[in-house]
Design a protein around this motif. Structure first.
Motif, PDB file in Angstrom:
ATOM      1  N   PHE A   1       5.872   3.913  10.816  1.00 23.40           N
ATOM      2  CA  PHE A   1       4.605   4.650  10.718  1.00 23.40           C
ATOM      3  C   PHE A   1       4.200   5.174  12.090  1.00 23.40           C
ATOM      4  O   PHE A   1       3.694   6.273  12.222  1.00 23.40           O
ATOM      5  CB  PHE A   1       3.490   3.755  10.184  1.00 23.40           C
ATOM      6  CG  PHE A   1       3.714   3.254   8.781  1.00 23.40           C
ATOM      7  CD1 PHE A   1       4.456   3.962   7.858  1.00 23.40           C
ATOM      8  CD2 PHE A   1       3.159   2.047   8.375  1.00 23.40           C
ATOM      9  CE1 PHE A   1       4.663   3.491   6.569  1.00 23.40           C
ATOM     10  CE2 PHE A   1       3.348   1.563   7.092  1.00 23.40           C
ATOM     11  CZ  PHE A   1       4.106   2.284   6.193  1.00 23.40           C
TER      12      PHE A   1
ATOM     13  N   ILE B   1      -3.417   5.716  11.274  1.00 23.05           N
ATOM     14  CA  ILE B   1      -2.080   5.158  11.480  1.00 23.05           C
ATOM     15  C   ILE B   1      -2.178   3.822  12.213  1.00 23.05           C
ATOM     16  O   ILE B   1      -1.453   2.874  11.878  1.00 23.05           O
ATOM     17  CB  ILE B   1      -1.187   6.169  12.234  1.00 23.05           C
ATOM     18  CG1 ILE B   1      -0.936   7.388  11.337  1.00 23.05           C
ATOM     19  CG2 ILE B   1       0.131   5.537  12.658  1.00 23.05           C
ATOM     20  CD1 ILE B   1      -0.295   8.559  12.025  1.00 23.05           C
TER      21      ILE B   1
ATOM     22  N   TYR C   1       7.194   6.034   5.209  1.00 22.01           N
ATOM     23  CA  TYR C   1       6.087   6.175   4.261  1.00 22.01           C
ATOM     24  C   TYR C   1       6.601   6.139   2.823  1.00 22.01           C
ATOM     25  O   TYR C   1       6.073   5.407   1.985  1.00 22.01           O
ATOM     26  CB  TYR C   1       5.329   7.478   4.524  1.00 22.01           C
ATOM     27  CG  TYR C   1       4.548   7.473   5.819  1.00 22.01           C
ATOM     28  CD1 TYR C   1       3.239   7.035   5.860  1.00 22.01           C
ATOM     29  CD2 TYR C   1       5.130   7.904   7.004  1.00 22.01           C
ATOM     30  CE1 TYR C   1       2.515   7.028   7.036  1.00 22.01           C
ATOM     31  CE2 TYR C   1       4.421   7.900   8.187  1.00 22.01           C
ATOM     32  CZ  TYR C   1       3.120   7.463   8.203  1.00 22.01           C
ATOM     33  OH  TYR C   1       2.418   7.443   9.371  1.00 22.01           O
TER      34      TYR C   1
END
Length: 172
Positions: A98, A58, A106
């Protein structure tokens, strides 16, 4: 318990106690909230252990979004400072989603990227190395974002919560 806020608070309370999503869905399905909405809330709740395991990915993804924002800003700066700032904010908003984590960020990124790649592919004429590299990077980024989404939100499909034979299905 017809109030959406109360149902959502009860859902979060049950999940915090370690109750599985399937059991939470079964308990709260008797409320006035539509099952589709309740399943969407549950599916959009991240798996925190997977979130921790995917934290490096991430972070990499957020770094890619910051790099994309900088590139967009530099390319559009000669056109207009205001336009460059506004358009550069789009990847930064995705990075925020995110990091948050928000399942919609997403899905939204994947959808917009697919549209963008389709438009670029339609303009594709002949074998041009920069274009091929750009398309490959775009497709790889879409796959990377989808993979992270699949791991962090295992109960979410691209369009909503997992369904099998008309029933909502959760991993836990």
């Amino acid at each position: 318990m017809a109030d959406k806020k109360a149902v959502r608070a009860r859902m979060n309370e049950l999940l915090a106690q370690g109750v599985g999503k399937t059991e939470v869905f079964r308990q709260l399905a008797t409320t006035d909230i539509k099952p589709r909405v309740l399943a969407g809330w549950l599916a959009a709740t991240p798996d925190m252990s997977a979130r921790q395991a995917m934290s490096v990915h991430i972070t990499i993804l957020c770094g890619l979004m910051v790099a994309q924002a900088l590139i967009v800003f530099m390319v559009l700066l000669p056109v207009s400072l205001f336009f460059a700032l506004v358009i550069a904010m789009i990847p930064l908003l995705f990075a925020w989603g995110f990091r948050k984590p928000a399942a919609g960020a997403y899905s939204g990124y994947i959808l917009l990227s697919i549209i963008s790649i389709a438009q670029n592919a339609a303009k594709f004429r002949g074998i041009d190395t920069p274009t091929v590299i750009g398309l490959a990077i775009g497709i790889a980024t879409i796959c990377y974002v989808a993979w992270i989404q699949w791991r962090v939100f295992p109960d979410m499909t691209f369009a909503g919560p997992n369904r099998k034979s008309g029933e909502y299905v959760f991993k836990t």
